[in-house]
Enzyme design. Structure first.
Site, mmCIF file in Angstrom:
data_model
loop_
_atom_site.group_PDB
_atom_site.id
_atom_site.type_symbol
_atom_site.label_atom_id
_atom_site.label_comp_id
_atom_site.label_asym_id
_atom_site.label_seq_id
_atom_site.Cartn_x
_atom_site.Cartn_y
_atom_site.Cartn_z
ATOM 1 C CE LYS A 157 -44.183 -2.629 12.760
ATOM 2 N NZ LYS A 157 -45.523 -3.164 12.980
ATOM 3 C CG ASP A 183 -49.498 -2.968 11.157
ATOM 4 O OD1 ASP A 183 -49.186 -3.803 10.293
ATOM 5 O OD2 ASP A 183 -48.687 -2.484 11.964
#
Ligand code: ATR
Length: 287
Positions: free
Chosen positions: A71, A108
């Site tokens: 990520k 997220d």
């Protein structure tokens, strides 16, 4: 469901990737929506990530998800990232336009906010919130809080310097009202707290359990844990036994996935209880 030559393509890029629940999650939604689409696990070594990202548009991918350990690397590699990805410093979702341009997004924070909203606890309703942890997951949660609430936030982390750095950054860049406290100062953290959020890895399978004194926190406070393996972390078990309303980490997983699914496949996936059952079965847990 048959996949044709015209299928829209996505997948999850990780190393390893076999533990990922995303193929089950997206696969279930693809089938439920009757889409001509495919979502596949892509095991990519760290040293190959940049090359793979550059190739995705040429292979006709509509996008992808990124999981550990990619990520942060993806964030550094991509030229176009949304504000959430820039504040979190990590990309979990790629959206590829028809001209081949790759946008890095972080869903997220959206996932956390939506999970809380759909559990009946929109973030805007809280006036004082305690956040545990100062890693990548904390950054996503703080971004959600900064966007969706005007609460006073207290931030506690084992390594206090990390919490102080995050406090300074989110105060300056997003106008969040955050105070840093020492890890273990539960009395100060508990005063008037309406929502407690665990973003640390404590409670995750194979990790130590969290050592927190819930007696220092008000009785009606909502307790949320972003860890979902196991679903009922020791923090949530204790909180529930003490009568606190709780929110498990599974909702964040489901809702962060919704954003990518909509962008790639052009429809909103059905988010109902059944998907939780499917995921819990895949994790070997009883729904
Ligand atoms: P992630 O990106 O998943 O948030 P991370 O950046 O490694 O992962 O952060 C893990 C978080 O869990 C950190 O807040 C970490 O505290 P430190 O900054 O002090 O390392 C916290 N954490 C991990 N193990 C811990 C422990 N035994 N006690 C307290 N906090 C712990």
């Amino acid at each position: 469901m048959t996949v044709t030559g015209k299928a829209k393509l996505s997948g999850v890029i990780g190393w390893p990737v076999s533990h990922s629940l995303s193929p089950i999650l997206h696969g279930t939604w693809i089938a439920r929506c009757g889409l001509d689409a495919a979502y596949i696990p892509l095991a990519v070594r760290p040293e190959n990530l940049a090359g793979v990202l550059d190739c995705l548009p040429h292979m006709g991918f509509a996008g992808a998800n990124l999981t550990l350990p990619h990520k942060e690397t993806a964030f550094r590699h991509l030229r176009h990232c949304d504000e959430a990805a820039r504040m979190v410093g990590a990309v979990n979702t790629l959206v590829i336009a028809s001209d081949g341009k790759i946008e890095g997004r972080n869903t997220d924070a959206f996932g956390y906010a939506e999970a809380m909203r759909s559990s009946g606890y929109p973030l805007s309703r809280f006036k004082r919130i305690c956040v545990l942890g100062a890693g990548g997951a904390a950054r996503a949660v703080l971004y959600a809080l900064a966007k969706q609430s005007s609460a006073d936030i207290v931030l506690l982390n084992r390594t206090r310097a990390r919490a102080e750095a995050l406090t300074a950054e989110f105060s300056t860049r997003m106008g969040a009202r955050i105070t840093t406290l020492d890890w273990g100062d539960w009395t100060s953290a508990g005063a008037g707290c309406e929502l407690l959020i665990n973003t640390t890895s404590l409670g995750l399978e194979g990790q130590p359990t969290i050592d927190i004194d819930l007696k220092a926190f008000p009785p009606g406070m909502v307790v949320s844990d972003i860890v979902y393996r196991p679903l009922m972390t020791s923090l949530l078990v204790e909180a529930r036994a003490r009568g606190h309303p709780i929110v498990t980490g599974l909702g964040m997983l489901i809702h962060q996935a919704r954003a990518g699914f909509g962008a790639w496949f052009g429809c909103d996936p059905p988010v109902e209880l059944e998907i939780e059952t499917v995921l819990l079965k895949a994790m070997g847990q009883t729904p």
